[in-house]
Scaffold this motif. Structure first.
Motif, PDB file in Angstrom:
ATOM      1  N   VAL A   1      -3.958  -0.488   8.594  1.00  0.00           N
ATOM      2  CA  VAL A   1      -5.259   0.189   8.534  1.00  0.00           C
ATOM      3  C   VAL A   1      -5.065   1.707   8.456  1.00  0.00           C
ATOM      4  O   VAL A   1      -5.872   2.409   7.837  1.00  0.00           O
ATOM      5  CB  VAL A   1      -6.179  -0.187   9.728  1.00  0.00           C
ATOM      6  CG1 VAL A   1      -6.564  -1.652   9.680  1.00  0.00           C
ATOM      7  CG2 VAL A   1      -5.564   0.167  11.061  1.00  0.00           C
ATOM      8  N   PHE A   2      -3.977   2.207   9.053  1.00  0.00           N
ATOM      9  CA  PHE A   2      -3.731   3.646   8.983  1.00  0.00           C
ATOM     10  C   PHE A   2      -3.166   4.047   7.614  1.00  0.00           C
ATOM     11  O   PHE A   2      -3.414   5.149   7.129  1.00  0.00           O
ATOM     12  CB  PHE A   2      -2.800   4.076  10.120  1.00  0.00           C
ATOM     13  CG  PHE A   2      -3.402   3.811  11.476  1.00  0.00           C
ATOM     14  CD1 PHE A   2      -4.562   4.452  11.874  1.00  0.00           C
ATOM     15  CD2 PHE A   2      -2.841   2.881  12.331  1.00  0.00           C
ATOM     16  CE1 PHE A   2      -5.142   4.192  13.102  1.00  0.00           C
ATOM     17  CE2 PHE A   2      -3.415   2.611  13.566  1.00  0.00           C
ATOM     18  CZ  PHE A   2      -4.570   3.262  13.952  1.00  0.00           C
ATOM     19  N   LYS A   3      -2.418   3.137   6.994  1.00  0.00           N
ATOM     20  CA  LYS A   3      -1.987   3.374   5.607  1.00  0.00           C
ATOM     21  C   LYS A   3      -3.216   3.418   4.702  1.00  0.00           C
ATOM     22  O   LYS A   3      -3.271   4.197   3.737  1.00  0.00           O
ATOM     23  CB  LYS A   3      -1.047   2.260   5.137  1.00  0.00           C
ATOM     24  CG  LYS A   3       0.237   2.154   5.929  1.00  0.00           C
ATOM     25  CD  LYS A   3       1.310   3.074   5.384  1.00  0.00           C
ATOM     26  CE  LYS A   3       2.640   2.781   6.052  1.00  0.00           C
ATOM     27  NZ  LYS A   3       3.703   3.650   5.583  1.00  0.00           N
ATOM     28  N   TYR A   4      -4.187   2.575   5.021  1.00  0.00           N
ATOM     29  CA  TYR A   4      -5.443   2.577   4.253  1.00  0.00           C
ATOM     30  C   TYR A   4      -6.116   3.942   4.384  1.00  0.00           C
ATOM     31  O   TYR A   4      -6.603   4.509   3.398  1.00  0.00           O
ATOM     32  CB  TYR A   4      -6.361   1.465   4.769  1.00  0.00           C
ATOM     33  CG  TYR A   4      -7.647   1.296   3.991  1.00  0.00           C
ATOM     34  CD1 TYR A   4      -7.683   0.552   2.819  1.00  0.00           C
ATOM     35  CD2 TYR A   4      -8.845   1.863   4.440  1.00  0.00           C
ATOM     36  CE1 TYR A   4      -8.856   0.385   2.106  1.00  0.00           C
ATOM     37  CE2 TYR A   4     -10.020   1.698   3.734  1.00  0.00           C
ATOM     38  CZ  TYR A   4     -10.023   0.950   2.568  1.00  0.00           C
ATOM     39  OH  TYR A   4     -11.186   0.797   1.867  1.00  0.00           O
TER      40      TYR A   4
ATOM     41  N   GLN B   1      -4.606   6.727   4.899  1.00  0.00           N
ATOM     42  CA  GLN B   1      -3.817   7.651   4.072  1.00  0.00           C
ATOM     43  C   GLN B   1      -4.231   7.560   2.609  1.00  0.00           C
ATOM     44  O   GLN B   1      -4.340   8.576   1.915  1.00  0.00           O
ATOM     45  CB  GLN B   1      -2.319   7.302   4.174  1.00  0.00           C
ATOM     46  CG  GLN B   1      -1.604   7.892   5.370  1.00  0.00           C
ATOM     47  CD  GLN B   1      -0.121   7.541   5.327  1.00  0.00           C
ATOM     48  OE1 GLN B   1       0.327   6.634   6.019  1.00  0.00           O
ATOM     49  NE2 GLN B   1       0.637   8.242   4.504  1.00  0.00           N
ATOM     50  N   LEU B   2      -4.463   6.337   2.151  1.00  0.00           N
ATOM     51  CA  LEU B   2      -4.883   6.154   0.765  1.00  0.00           C
ATOM     52  C   LEU B   2      -6.271   6.756   0.536  1.00  0.00           C
ATOM     53  O   LEU B   2      -6.525   7.370  -0.503  1.00  0.00           O
ATOM     54  CB  LEU B   2      -4.869   4.663   0.390  1.00  0.00           C
ATOM     55  CG  LEU B   2      -5.046   4.338  -1.093  1.00  0.00           C
ATOM     56  CD1 LEU B   2      -3.936   4.976  -1.938  1.00  0.00           C
ATOM     57  CD2 LEU B   2      -5.078   2.826  -1.320  1.00  0.00           C
ATOM     58  N   VAL B   3      -7.149   6.591   1.519  1.00  0.00           N
ATOM     59  CA  VAL B   3      -8.474   7.231   1.440  1.00  0.00           C
ATOM     60  C   VAL B   3      -8.298   8.738   1.284  1.00  0.00           C
ATOM     61  O   VAL B   3      -8.936   9.380   0.442  1.00  0.00           O
ATOM     62  CB  VAL B   3      -9.326   6.912   2.694  1.00  0.00           C
ATOM     63  CG1 VAL B   3     -10.589   7.776   2.728  1.00  0.00           C
ATOM     64  CG2 VAL B   3      -9.705   5.432   2.737  1.00  0.00           C
TER      65      VAL B   3
ATOM     66  N   ILE C   1       0.829  -1.207   0.000  1.00  0.00           N
ATOM     67  CA  ILE C   1       0.000   0.000   0.000  1.00  0.00           C
ATOM     68  C   ILE C   1       0.871   1.267   0.000  1.00  0.00           C
ATOM     69  O   ILE C   1       0.501   2.279  -0.602  1.00  0.00           O
ATOM     70  CB  ILE C   1      -1.002   0.006   1.178  1.00  0.00           C
ATOM     71  CG1 ILE C   1      -2.017   1.153   1.001  1.00  0.00           C
ATOM     72  CG2 ILE C   1      -0.302   0.053   2.520  1.00  0.00           C
ATOM     73  CD1 ILE C   1      -3.224   1.065   1.900  1.00  0.00           C
ATOM     74  N   THR C   2       2.047   1.191   0.605  1.00  0.00           N
ATOM     75  CA  THR C   2       2.957   2.349   0.606  1.00  0.00           C
ATOM     76  C   THR C   2       3.340   2.742  -0.823  1.00  0.00           C
ATOM     77  O   THR C   2       3.515   3.922  -1.133  1.00  0.00           O
ATOM     78  CB  THR C   2       4.221   2.039   1.428  1.00  0.00           C
ATOM     79  OG1 THR C   2       3.819   1.573   2.721  1.00  0.00           O
ATOM     80  CG2 THR C   2       5.087   3.273   1.606  1.00  0.00           C
TER      81      THR C   2
END
Length: 351
Positions: free
Chosen positions: A104-107, A109-111, A57-58
Motif C-alpha cells: 500500500v505504501f508502494k501504491y 509512491q506511485l500516486v 509495482i516497484t
C-alpha cells in the motif's frame, strides 16, 4: 481519445478495469505481478485493447509508468488498483507483520510519481480493523502529504446491483489543488438475486465437462460425505442445519466461537449470494452450494455472481480461475465508482 485516462495497477483479472472502462475511462496500462491474470486480460480482446504487463509495482516506479503511458506527472486522470491485502485479512491468523502490507505504501509512491487527478483503491474490511488500522492511518497521512483529500467509505456491492454480499473499503483521493467535490455513488435500489443471475443456466453435465456453449459451466466432483451434507440442506441453510454425524470434528464447536459460519451451505434463490471468495469453487469453503442441485456453483456461475459478462474468458487451472474471480472487484460496482469520479470532475468544471 478520452481525457479520462486510467492506469489499472494490481489489475488482477480486470474486474475493476472493465467496470471503469464501462464508465467511460480510457485505460492506458494494466499491470499485475501474476502472469496468469495478465494472460486473462490479453485473452479478452473483445473488452481490452490496451497494454497489459506482468510487473511488480516497484517496476513501475522511477518514471517507468509515465514513460510507458507517454505522460507527464499530473497528466493522468485516474490511478486505480487494490494492493493485495491478505496481510490484514480478517481470515488470516498469525503475525501482523506481512510484506504484502508494504504494497500500500508502494501504491502511495506511485500516486506521488504519477500525481493523477484522482486515485481509487479497493481493500478488504480488515484494513480498518485491528490489523490494518495503523497501516491505513499511515497511508492516509502519506497521501494527504502528497496533496490529496482522501475519502473512505465501506460499500456493500449488493446495494449497487451486484447479486452478492460483499463489503469492501473504497478509498478515493482527489487532488486538493482541484477542490473537494467527491461524493460516493448512492445505492441504486437494484436488488439482484441468485435466481436473477444464474437461475436460467442449464444444469451442468454429470461427467464434469463444460456445458456446450458455456465455458467453465461444469460441476465439481463432491466426495461421498459432502454429497450427504449438501443433500441434507435446503436452500439458504448452512452447517448449523447439519446433523452432528455429518459435521467435521472442527465444526462441532459453536460457530460463534470458530467464526466460519457458512461452510457446507447452499445459496438461496431469492437472496443475494454470500461473498464470492478466491475458493468459492469448493463446497467446504463457504456457502457455495447451488440452491437446489447437489453441487457447488460452477466457475461460470461465480463469475456471473461477480458481474463478469457471460463471454468473459479466464486462463489458468481451476484454482487459478476461482482465485481470479474471487479476488476481482465486481465490474458493476466498479462502473458506478468510475461514473461517480467522472461526475465529480464535471461538477468542478461547472463551478
Amino acid at each position: 481519445m478520452s481525457e479520462y485516462t486510467c492506469v489499472d495497477s494490481f489489475c488482477g483479472a480486470g474486474g475493476l478495469g472493465l467496470g471503469l472502462q464501462q464508465a467511460g475511462l480510457d485505460i492506458r496500462l494494466s499491470f499485475d505481478i501474476d502472469d496468469i491474470c495478465i494472460k486473462t486480460i490479453k485473452e479478452n480482446e473483445k473488452y481490452f485493447s490496451h497494454p497489459a504487463l506482468v510487473a511488480d509495482i516497484t517496476d513501475m516506479l522511477k518514471g517507468k509508468a509515465l514513460e510507458i503511458c507517454k505522460m507527464e506527472r499530473g497528466e493522468l486522470f485516474l490511478l486505480a488498483g487494490g494492493p493485495p491485502c491478505q496481510g490484514f485479512s480478517i481470515q488470516r491468523r498469525g503475525s501482523d507483520i506481512d510484506s504484502r502490507n508494504q504494497l500500500v505504501f508502494k501504491y502511495a509512491q506511485l500516486v506521488n510519481e504519477l500525481y493523477p487527478k484522482y486515485f481509487v483503491m479497493e481493500n478488504v474490511t480488515g484494513i480498518a480493523g485491528k490489523r490494518g488500522k495503523t497501516i491505513l492511518e499511515q497511508l492516509i497521512d502519506e497521501l494527504k502529504g502528497i496533496g490529496y483529500e482522501v475519502h473512505i467509505n465501506l460499500l456493500d456491492a449488493q446495494d449497487y446491483g451486484v447479486p452478492q454480499r460483499r463489503k469492501r473499503y473504497i478509498i478515493v483521493g482527489e487532488r486538493t489543488d482541484m477542490g473537494v467535490y467527491y461524493v460516493y455513488p448512492k445505492p441504486n435500489g437494484e436488488h439482484r438475486t441468485v435466481r436473477d443471475t444464474i437461475g436460467s443456466l442449464p444444469e451442468p453435465l454429470m461427467d464434469g465437462s463444460d456445458y456446450p456453449g458455456i465455458p467453465l459451466h461444469r460441476r465439481d466432483k463432491l466426495s461421498d460425505i459432502n454429497l450427504k451434507r449438501i443433500r441434507a440442506l435446503k436452500p439458504g441453510q448452512g452447517r448449523e442445519y447439519l446433523p452432528e454425524d455429518l459435521l467435521a470434528d472442527c465444526h462441532k464447536i459453536d460457530s460463534s466461537v470458530i467464526g466460519y459460519r457458512n461452510v457446507y451451505g447452499r445459496m438461496e434463490w431469492d437472496d443475494v449470494a454470500p461473498t464470492i471468495t478466491a475458493r468459492f469453487d469448493s463446497f467446504t469453503r463457504g456457502k457455495f452450494g447451488h440452491p437446489d442441485q447437489d453441487r457447488s456453483v460452477s466457475l461460470r456461475e461465480g463469475a456471473l455472481l461477480q458481474t463478469f459478462p457471460m463471454d468473459f474468458r479466464f486462463t489458468g487451472n481451476k484454482v487459478d480461475i476461482a482465485r481470479q474471480i474471487g479476488n476481482a472487484v465486481p465490474p458493476t460496482l466498479a462502473e458506478q465508482i468510475g461514473r461517480s469520479i467522472i461526475e465529480c470532475y464535471k461538477r468542478r468544471e461547472e463551478e
